[in-house]
Design a protein around this motif. Structure first.
Motif, PDB file in Angstrom:
ATOM      1  N   HIS A 197       0.836  -1.190   0.000  1.00  0.00           N
ATOM      2  CA  HIS A 197       0.000   0.000   0.000  1.00  0.00           C
ATOM      3  C   HIS A 197       0.876   1.247   0.000  1.00  0.00           C
ATOM      4  N   PHE A 198       0.439   2.274  -0.687  1.00  0.00           N
ATOM      5  CA  PHE A 198       1.203   3.518  -0.681  1.00  0.00           C
ATOM      6  C   PHE A 198       0.351   4.646  -0.119  1.00  0.00           C
ATOM      7  N   VAL A 199       1.034   5.581   0.552  1.00  0.00           N
ATOM      8  CA  VAL A 199       0.354   6.723   1.153  1.00  0.00           C
ATOM      9  C   VAL A 199      -0.046   7.684   0.049  1.00  0.00           C
ATOM     10  N   ASN A 200      -1.321   8.066   0.026  1.00  0.00           N
ATOM     11  CA  ASN A 200      -1.827   8.886  -1.070  1.00  0.00           C
ATOM     12  C   ASN A 200      -2.305  10.254  -0.600  1.00  0.00           C
ATOM     13  N   GLY A 201      -1.730  10.732   0.491  1.00  0.00           N
ATOM     14  CA  GLY A 201      -2.070  12.066   0.993  1.00  0.00           C
ATOM     15  C   GLY A 201      -1.007  12.498   1.982  1.00  0.00           C
ATOM     16  N   MET A 202      -1.157  13.709   2.500  1.00  0.00           N
ATOM     17  CA  MET A 202      -0.206  14.168   3.509  1.00  0.00           C
ATOM     18  C   MET A 202      -0.435  13.416   4.814  1.00  0.00           C
ATOM     19  N   VAL A 203       0.578  13.396   5.671  1.00  0.00           N
ATOM     20  CA  VAL A 203       0.449  12.836   7.009  1.00  0.00           C
ATOM     21  C   VAL A 203       0.093  13.980   7.953  1.00  0.00           C
ATOM     22  N   GLN A 209     -11.481  12.430  21.784  1.00  0.00           N
ATOM     23  CA  GLN A 209     -11.316  11.065  21.290  1.00  0.00           C
ATOM     24  C   GLN A 209     -11.357  10.969  19.769  1.00  0.00           C
ATOM     25  N   ASN A 210     -12.269  11.691  19.130  1.00  0.00           N
ATOM     26  CA  ASN A 210     -12.453  11.544  17.683  1.00  0.00           C
ATOM     27  C   ASN A 210     -12.249  12.868  16.960  1.00  0.00           C
ATOM     28  N   ILE A 211     -11.607  12.783  15.799  1.00  0.00           N
ATOM     29  CA  ILE A 211     -11.385  13.967  14.970  1.00  0.00           C
ATOM     30  C   ILE A 211     -11.784  13.651  13.540  1.00  0.00           C
ATOM     31  N   LEU A 212     -12.083  14.695  12.795  1.00  0.00           N
ATOM     32  CA  LEU A 212     -12.489  14.567  11.395  1.00  0.00           C
ATOM     33  C   LEU A 212     -11.345  15.067  10.515  1.00  0.00           C
ATOM     34  N   LEU A 213     -10.887  14.228   9.594  1.00  0.00           N
ATOM     35  CA  LEU A 213      -9.747  14.556   8.743  1.00  0.00           C
ATOM     36  C   LEU A 213     -10.140  14.484   7.277  1.00  0.00           C
ATOM     37  N   THR A 214      -9.719  15.478   6.514  1.00  0.00           N
ATOM     38  CA  THR A 214      -9.958  15.482   5.067  1.00  0.00           C
ATOM     39  C   THR A 214      -8.607  15.528   4.354  1.00  0.00           C
ATOM     40  N   PHE A 215      -8.370  14.563   3.485  1.00  0.00           N
ATOM     41  CA  PHE A 215      -7.103  14.466   2.761  1.00  0.00           C
ATOM     42  C   PHE A 215      -7.338  14.653   1.264  1.00  0.00           C
ATOM     43  N   GLU A 216      -6.526  15.496   0.664  1.00  0.00           N
ATOM     44  CA  GLU A 216      -6.518  15.567  -0.804  1.00  0.00           C
ATOM     45  C   GLU A 216      -5.609  14.459  -1.325  1.00  0.00           C
ATOM     46  N   LYS A 217      -6.067  13.758  -2.361  1.00  0.00           N
ATOM     47  CA  LYS A 217      -5.278  12.657  -2.911  1.00  0.00           C
ATOM     48  C   LYS A 217      -4.087  13.186  -3.702  1.00  0.00           C
ATOM     49  N   LEU A 218      -2.966  12.508  -3.548  1.00  0.00           N
ATOM     50  CA  LEU A 218      -1.814  12.808  -4.395  1.00  0.00           C
ATOM     51  C   LEU A 218      -2.040  12.271  -5.794  1.00  0.00           C
ATOM     52  N   ASP A 219      -2.472  11.016  -5.868  1.00  0.00           N
ATOM     53  CA  ASP A 219      -2.763  10.376  -7.146  1.00  0.00           C
ATOM     54  C   ASP A 219      -4.275  10.366  -7.326  1.00  0.00           C
ATOM     55  N   LYS A 220      -4.762  11.245  -8.185  1.00  0.00           N
ATOM     56  CA  LYS A 220      -6.208  11.351  -8.388  1.00  0.00           C
ATOM     57  C   LYS A 220      -6.695  10.488  -9.552  1.00  0.00           C
ATOM     58  N   LEU A 221      -5.760   9.820 -10.230  1.00  0.00           N
ATOM     59  CA  LEU A 221      -6.116   9.003 -11.391  1.00  0.00           C
ATOM     60  C   LEU A 221      -6.261   7.537 -11.034  1.00  0.00           C
ATOM     61  N   GLY A 222      -5.645   7.106  -9.920  1.00  0.00           N
ATOM     62  CA  GLY A 222      -5.688   5.691  -9.537  1.00  0.00           C
ATOM     63  C   GLY A 222      -7.110   5.250  -9.216  1.00  0.00           C
ATOM     64  N   GLN A 223      -7.419   4.008  -9.593  1.00  0.00           N
ATOM     65  CA  GLN A 223      -8.759   3.472  -9.384  1.00  0.00           C
ATOM     66  C   GLN A 223      -8.882   2.686  -8.074  1.00  0.00           C
ATOM     67  N   ALA A 224      -7.759   2.535  -7.350  1.00  0.00           N
ATOM     68  CA  ALA A 224      -7.791   1.755  -6.116  1.00  0.00           C
ATOM     69  C   ALA A 224      -8.593   2.479  -5.042  1.00  0.00           C
ATOM     70  N   GLY A 225      -9.249   1.703  -4.173  1.00  0.00           N
ATOM     71  CA  GLY A 225     -10.021   2.282  -3.091  1.00  0.00           C
ATOM     72  C   GLY A 225      -9.121   2.852  -2.014  1.00  0.00           C
ATOM     73  N   ALA A 226      -9.617   3.869  -1.306  1.00  0.00           N
ATOM     74  CA  ALA A 226      -8.833   4.506  -0.250  1.00  0.00           C
ATOM     75  C   ALA A 226      -9.106   3.830   1.084  1.00  0.00           C
ATOM     76  N   GLN A 227      -8.132   3.909   1.978  1.00  0.00           N
ATOM     77  CA  GLN A 227      -8.258   3.347   3.314  1.00  0.00           C
ATOM     78  C   GLN A 227      -7.708   4.356   4.317  1.00  0.00           C
ATOM     79  N   ILE A 232      -3.994   8.455   4.450  1.00  0.00           N
ATOM     80  CA  ILE A 232      -4.809   7.531   3.656  1.00  0.00           C
ATOM     81  C   ILE A 232      -3.882   6.638   2.832  1.00  0.00           C
ATOM     82  N   LEU A 233      -4.285   5.394   2.681  1.00  0.00           N
ATOM     83  CA  LEU A 233      -3.522   4.424   1.900  1.00  0.00           C
ATOM     84  C   LEU A 233      -4.313   4.020   0.667  1.00  0.00           C
ATOM     85  N   MET A 234      -3.574   3.620  -0.369  1.00  0.00           N
ATOM     86  CA  MET A 234      -4.193   3.034  -1.551  1.00  0.00           C
ATOM     87  C   MET A 234      -3.343   1.838  -1.960  1.00  0.00           C
ATOM     88  N   ALA A 235      -3.981   0.823  -2.552  1.00  0.00           N
ATOM     89  CA  ALA A 235      -3.276  -0.398  -2.951  1.00  0.00           C
ATOM     90  C   ALA A 235      -3.382  -0.575  -4.457  1.00  0.00           C
TER      91      ALA A 235
END
Length: 625
Positions: free
Chosen positions: A259-265, A275-293, A335-338
Motif C-alpha cells: 500500500h502507498f500513502v496517497n495524501g499528507m500525514v 477522542q475523535n477527529i475529522l480529517l480530510t485528505f486531498e489525494k496525491l494520485d487522483k487518477l488511480g482506481q484503487a479504493g482509499a483506506q 490515507i492508503l491506496m493499494a
C-alpha cells in the motif's frame, strides 16, 4: 545470492556502504557515509551563568567552540550526552547556530541518519522549554531532510525506522509548543505546525494546510475537532497539528506492505479527553482506481493501522476520515491506496453471490448426506468416501461463515482480540478443508493402488481425524503462539494472517500448495488408470470412451480435491490482471456449489438413494391419505 559486501566511503566522508548480491548483481543495501561531524550534531549551549573554564576543566570530554554566536557551545560525545545530568539546566534561545552547517550539508543517507538522531536528542532532552524560535529552528532542520527531491535517499538510511523516529520526535517537540495570543503558525515548505487554544465553548475548531509536495503543485489537508468532542473538555487547553506532505512516501521506503500513502500525514497533539477527529485528505494520485483506506500510524508497532479510522466519504479528489486519537499510540493519520490489487465491483458481486450460493449448497449437501447416509455407506470404501465428503463440506461451510463474520468484525469494530480470534478459527477451518481434501486424495490412491490391502473402519477414522483436524490444529496454534506476542499475527486491513511483517500467511500457503501438488498427482494417477481402454473396444470407441472417462474424472475431482485453489498462483504472478482475479473468485466462491454438484448430485448411488427415499416418502403419504 544474499552475500553482503561492505565498502568504506570516499576520503571526504566517514562511515561505510553496504551492498547485497541479488541476481548476480550488487545492489545498494545501506549508505552510512556522512559529511557532517557526528559529534557536532550534539552541540548544546549552557546558560551564560556557567563558567566555561570551570565546565571545561571539570569535563575534559567537552571541547569549546569559541566562534559560535549562540554563546558557549560544547561538543558532547553521544554516550556522554546520554548520561550527563547537567543537561537538565540547558537554556538557550534557539538552535540557529547549528542550522548553517546542517542546511549546507547534502541530504545524503548518512547525513539524514545523523540529523534524525540530532532531532531525536533535542526532543528528548530539550523539549521542556520550547519556544517559537526553537520550533522554527527545529522545523528548518526537519525540512532539510523532508524535501521532496531527496525522498529516494531515505531508502538507503541504515536504520529502517528512521522515518518513524523522525515522526515521533517532531510530534513530541511540537506538542510542547506554547501559544501566543491563542494561536501559533510555523510553516516550512515540507513541514507546518499550527496550534490553537480550545475550550468547551469553542465552536468546532479546524486546521487547514496547503503545502508544496513537488514542483507540480500543492496538496491540502484539513483537520476538524467536532463541537461534541470539545464539550468533553474540563478546562481550557491547546490543540496542535503538524502536516507532513512528503513523510508518507518516506515511511513507505521502510514498509513491506505494498500500500502507498496517497495524501499528507497529519499529526495531532490533543488533550486526552478528545477522542475523535475529522480529517480530510486531498489525494496525491487522483487518477488511480484503487479504493482509499483511512489509517493511523501505530507508534509502538511502527506501521499503518486501519483500526483507529473509519472512511466517511470518498470521491475522485478527496477522502474524509473519522479517526480515534490515542495519545500513546495513534497521533498521526493518512490515507492508503493499494495499486497492486485490481478494484472491481464485479469481484465484490461474485464474492457475495458465490459465498451465499456456496453456503446454501453446503447446507443442502449435508442434509442430503444425512438423509441417504445408510443407503450409500454399505461398503467400507463408500463409507470412507462419504465420510471425507461430509467433513470437506462441513469445514468449508464453517470457513465461509467465518469469512463473512471476520469481514464484519473488521469493518464494524476496532476490537483487536476479536479479530485475532476470527483469524485463528478462519485459519484452522481453511486448513481443515485442505487436509480433508488431502485425506480424500489418499483414499483415492488407496482404492486404486492398494487393492489387496484392507484397513479397518476404526483405523481409517483415527487416521482421518488426525490428518483432517489434528494437523490444522497444531499449525494454527503454533502460528498464533509464535507471531502474536510480537503483534504480527494479523495483517492491517483485514482479519487474516499477516504477510509483510512476520510471514504468518506461510502457515496457510505452504500446507495448501503442498496438498494441491499432492492432489494433482492423485488426479494424474486417476487419469492414467482410468484412461486405459477396455478389452474388445474398437480404436475409435477406445479413444472416445477414454476421453469421456478422463474428462469426467478430472471434472469431478478438481473441486473435491481443491485444485481450483491452484489458480491463486496466477494472481500472484500477475496481481494486476483482473481476468485472473475474476477466474479465481468464480472457482473458489462457488466451490460449495461444485461440491454439492459433483460430490453429491452427480454420484450414481446418491441419486438412487435420493430416488428411493422420494418413492418411499410418496408411498407413506398415499397410505396416510
Amino acid at each position: 545470492n544474499g552475500a553482503i559486501c561492505i565498502q568504506p566511503c570516499s576520503p571526504s566522508f566517514h562511515g561505510e556502504k553496504s551492498f547485497v548480491c541479488e541476481d548476480k548483481k550488487w545492489q545498494m543495501l545501506s549508505d552510512a557515509c556522512a559529511s557532517l561531524d557526528v559529534q557536532s550534531l550534539f552541540q548544546v549551549s549552557f546558560a551564560l551563568g556557567f563558567s566555561p573554564s570551570n565546565t571545561f576543566s571539570a569535563h575534559p570530554t567537552l571541547h569549546l567552540l569559541p566562534d559560535c554566536s549562540c554563546g558557549f557551545i560544547f561538543i558532547l560525545f553521544i554516550n556522554y550526552v546520554k548520561s550527563i545530568s547537567s543537561l537538565q539546566r540547558i537554556s538557550q534561545t534557539d538552535f540557529s547556530c547549528i542550522i548553517p552547517d546542517i542546511l549546507s550539508s547534502p541530504a545524503i543517507p548518512g547525513n539524514i541518519a545523523d540529523i534524525v538522531e540530532l532531532l531525536k536528542k533535542i526532543s528528548l532532552l530539550l523539549s521542556e522549554n520550547v519556544t517559537r524560535e526553537k520550533m522554527k529552528s527545529y522545523s528548518r532542520i526537519a525540512n532539510h531532510i523532508l524535501n521532496s527531491s531527496i525522498i529516494s535517499n531515505w531508502a538507503f538510511v541504515k536504520d529502517r525506522n528512521a522515518g518513524s523516529i523522525l515522526l515521533d520526535s517532531v510530534n513530541l517537540f511540537a506538542g510542547k509548543l506554547p501559544l501566543r495570543n491563542g494561536s501559533e503558525t510555523i510553516q516550512e515548505p515540507f513541514i507546518a505546525t499550527k496550534g490553537y487554544s480550545i475550550h468547551r465553548n469553542t465552536s468546532g475548531k479546524s486546521f487547514d494546510f496547503s503545502m508544496e509536495f513537488n514542483s507540480t503543485g500543492n496538496i491540502t489537508g484539513h483537520m476538524v475537532i467536532p463541537e461534541e468532542e470539545l464539550l468533553r473538555l474540563p478546562r481550557a487547553s491547546k490543540a496542535i497539528s503538524i502536516a507532513f506532505p512528503t513523510l508518507g512516501a518516506i515511511l513507505e521506503t521502510n514498509q513491506r506492505d505494498p500500500h502507498f500513502v496517497n495524501g499528507m500525514v497529519l499529526s495531532v497533539s490533543l488533550p486526552e479527553e478528545l477522542q475523535n477527529i475529522l480529517l480530510t485528505f486531498e489525494k496525491l494520485d487522483k487518477l488511480g482506481q484503487a479504493g482509499a483506506q483511512c489509517v493511523g500510524w501505530h507508534s509502538a508497532e511502527r506501521r499503518w493501522d486501519p483500526r483507529p479510522c473509519e472512511l466517511r466519504a470518498h470521491n475522485i479528489t478527496t477522502v474524509v476520515c473519522v479517526c480515534a486519537h490515542r495519545r500513546r499510540t495513534y497521533r498521526s493519520f493518512s490515507i492508503l491506496m493499494a495499486p497492486a490489487v485490481p478494484r472491481s465491483s464485479l469481484l465484490g458481486y461474485i464474492t457475495r453471490v458465490g459465498l451465499g450460493l456456496s453456503i446454501f449448497s453446503l447446507v443442502l449437501c449435508l442434509v442430503i448426506e444425512a438423509v441417504v447416509w445408510h443407503h450409500v455407506t454399505k461398503t467400507e470404501i463408500t463409507y470412507m468416501r462419504h465420510f471425507c465428503l461430509v467433513n470437506i463440506a462441513a469445514s468449508l461451510l464453517v470457513a465461509d461463515v467465518l469469512f463473512i463474520l471476520a469481514a464484519i468484525v473488521h469493518s464494524t469494530t476496532l476490537n483487536y482480540q476479536l479479530c485475532v480470534a476470527a483469524t485463528f478459527f478462519l485459519h484452522f477451518f481453511y486448513l481443515a478443508l485442505f487436509f480433508w481434501m488431502f485425506t480424500l486424495g489418499l483414499l483415492i490412491l488407496y482404492g486404486l493402488l492398494l487393492i489387496f490391502f484392507k484397513i479397518t473402519r476404526s483405523v481409517f477414522l483415527a487416521a482421518a481425524f488426525f490428518i483432517g483436524y489434528g494437523c490444522p490444529l497444531v499449525i494454527s496454534v503454533l502460528t498464533v503462539a509464535i507471531t502474536e506476542p510480537k503483534h504480527g499475527y494479523i495483517r492491517s486491513g483485514a482479519c487474516w494472517l499477516n504477510w509483510y511483517e512476520t510471514k504468518a500467511l506461510l502457515a496457510f500457503v505452504v500446507p495448501a500448495l503442498s496438498i494441491i501438488v499432492v492432489n494433482l498427482i492423485v488426479v494424474v494417477v486417476v487419469v492414467v488408470k482410468t484412461g486405459r481402454s477396455s478389452v474388445g473396444e474398437g480404436c475409435k470407441s477406445q479413444d472416445l470412451s477414454s476421453m469421456i472417462r478422463v474428462s469426467k474424472n478430472v471434472t469431478l475431482l478438481t473441486p473435491l480435491l481443491g485444485l481450483t485453489w491452484g489458480f491463486g498462483l496466477a494472481t500472484i504472478i500477475d496481481s494486476r490482471s483482473l481476468a485472473f482475479h475474476i477466474t479465481f473468485a468464480l472457482l473458489n466462491a462457488f466451490q460449495g456449489f461444485f461440491i454439492l454438484l459433483f460430490g453429491t448430485l452427480l454420484d450414481r448411488k446418491t441419486r438412487e438413494a435420493i430416488r428411493m427415499n422420494c418413492l418411499s416418502s410418496r408411498r407413506k403419504w398415499h397410505l396416510e391419505k
